[in-house]
Design a protein around this motif. Structure first.
Motif, PDB file in Angstrom:
ATOM      1  N   LYS A 136      50.084  43.989  44.203  1.00  0.00           N
ATOM      2  CA  LYS A 136      50.284  44.650  43.744  1.00  0.00           C
ATOM      3  C   LYS A 136      51.282  44.598  42.853  1.00  0.00           C
ATOM      4  O   LYS A 136      51.887  45.359  41.562  1.00  0.00           O
ATOM      5  CB  LYS A 136      50.031  45.748  44.492  1.00  0.00           C
ATOM      6  N   ARG A 137      52.588  44.345  44.192  1.00  0.00           N
ATOM      7  CA  ARG A 137      53.743  43.740  43.220  1.00  0.00           C
ATOM      8  C   ARG A 137      53.826  42.914  42.396  1.00  0.00           C
ATOM      9  O   ARG A 137      54.406  42.970  41.642  1.00  0.00           O
ATOM     10  CB  ARG A 137      54.650  43.786  44.553  1.00  0.00           C
TER      11      ARG A 137
ATOM     12  N   ARG B  77      51.909  42.311  40.385  1.00  0.00           N
ATOM     13  CA  ARG B  77      50.381  42.511  38.966  1.00  0.00           C
ATOM     14  C   ARG B  77      51.170  43.114  38.661  1.00  0.00           C
ATOM     15  O   ARG B  77      51.661  42.985  36.705  1.00  0.00           O
ATOM     16  CB  ARG B  77      49.745  43.841  39.428  1.00  0.00           C
ATOM     17  N   ALA B  78      52.086  44.087  38.623  1.00  0.00           N
ATOM     18  CA  ALA B  78      53.561  44.695  38.572  1.00  0.00           C
ATOM     19  C   ALA B  78      54.706  44.323  37.813  1.00  0.00           C
ATOM     20  O   ALA B  78      54.715  44.325  36.233  1.00  0.00           O
ATOM     21  CB  ALA B  78      54.191  45.679  39.140  1.00  0.00           C
TER      22      ALA B  78
ATOM     23  N   LEU C 258      51.616  49.172  32.747  1.00  0.00           N
ATOM     24  CA  LEU C 258      51.077  49.460  34.249  1.00  0.00           C
ATOM     25  C   LEU C 258      49.348  49.513  35.136  1.00  0.00           C
ATOM     26  O   LEU C 258      49.037  48.588  35.924  1.00  0.00           O
ATOM     27  CB  LEU C 258      52.340  49.998  35.184  1.00  0.00           C
TER      28      LEU C 258
ATOM     29  N   CYS D 133      46.888  47.086  34.306  1.00  0.00           N
ATOM     30  CA  CYS D 133      47.095  46.050  34.985  1.00  0.00           C
ATOM     31  C   CYS D 133      46.553  46.361  36.185  1.00  0.00           C
ATOM     32  O   CYS D 133      46.224  45.379  36.750  1.00  0.00           O
ATOM     33  CB  CYS D 133      49.232  45.240  34.241  1.00  0.00           C
TER      34      CYS D 133
ATOM     35  N   VAL E   9      47.633  48.522  38.164  1.00  0.00           N
ATOM     36  CA  VAL E   9      48.504  48.720  39.229  1.00  0.00           C
ATOM     37  C   VAL E   9      48.081  50.562  39.434  1.00  0.00           C
ATOM     38  O   VAL E   9      48.957  50.738  38.603  1.00  0.00           O
ATOM     39  CB  VAL E   9      49.906  48.562  38.792  1.00  0.00           C
ATOM     40  N   GLU E  10      47.912  50.479  40.675  1.00  0.00           N
ATOM     41  CA  GLU E  10      47.356  51.870  41.276  1.00  0.00           C
ATOM     42  C   GLU E  10      49.213  52.744  41.473  1.00  0.00           C
ATOM     43  O   GLU E  10      49.890  52.344  41.166  1.00  0.00           O
ATOM     44  CB  GLU E  10      46.582  52.155  42.803  1.00  0.00           C
TER      45      GLU E  10
END
Length: 139
Positions: A17-18, A20-21, A88, A91, A93-94
């Motif tokens: 996740k990080r 992707r962010a 975000l 992409c 990112v929740e």
């Protein structure tokens, strides 16, 4: 002169996740940095690499656990903030509920104080939402 835009990540357990962010932010020309778990005792200004800040001494007995993901956004506001949040989301990112824009005041705070302040603000907002929902139920 355009000010450097950067985002600090703290407490991200989900590395994918990080990443992707970070990819989303890098595509916008924003630099990123993941902070170590023990960065909570440092001033935000120091963590951002701002002039005039030095590392803080830490009481080895003191601990701090913050179980939430945090994003600290420097020089990102207004339409640019909207653009960043949209990228975000695009992409995958929740939602990251603990976000803070850097101010002249919170650069003087420790990361711990910033996290605790955000947590109090979230609790207050949740309480207000709950009161609002109860009022609507009664109506």
């Amino acid at each position: 002169m355009k000010q450097k835009q950067q985002v600090l990540f703290y407490g991200f357990q989900n590395v994918e996740k990080r990443e992707r962010a970070e990819h989303a932010l890098h595509s916008l020309g924003i630099s990123t940095r993941a902070l170590p778990e023990d960065a909570w005792h440092e001033k935000v200004g120091y963590l951002l690499g701002m002039k005039g800040f030095r590392t803080s001494k830490r009481d080895e007995e003191e601990t701090f656990v913050f179980p939430h993901e945090v994003m600290i956004l420097q020089n990102i506001r207004g339409k640019r903030l909207d653009e960043v949040l949209a990228r975000l989301k695009a992409c995958g990112v929740e939602h990251i509920p603990y976000k803070s824009v850097v101010t002249p005041f919170n650069t003087l705070w420790t990361l711990r104080r910033l996290c605790e302040t955000m947590q109090k603000e979230h609790a207050y907002m949740a309480e207000q939402e709950e009161k609002k929902a109860k009022k609507q139920e009664k109506a």
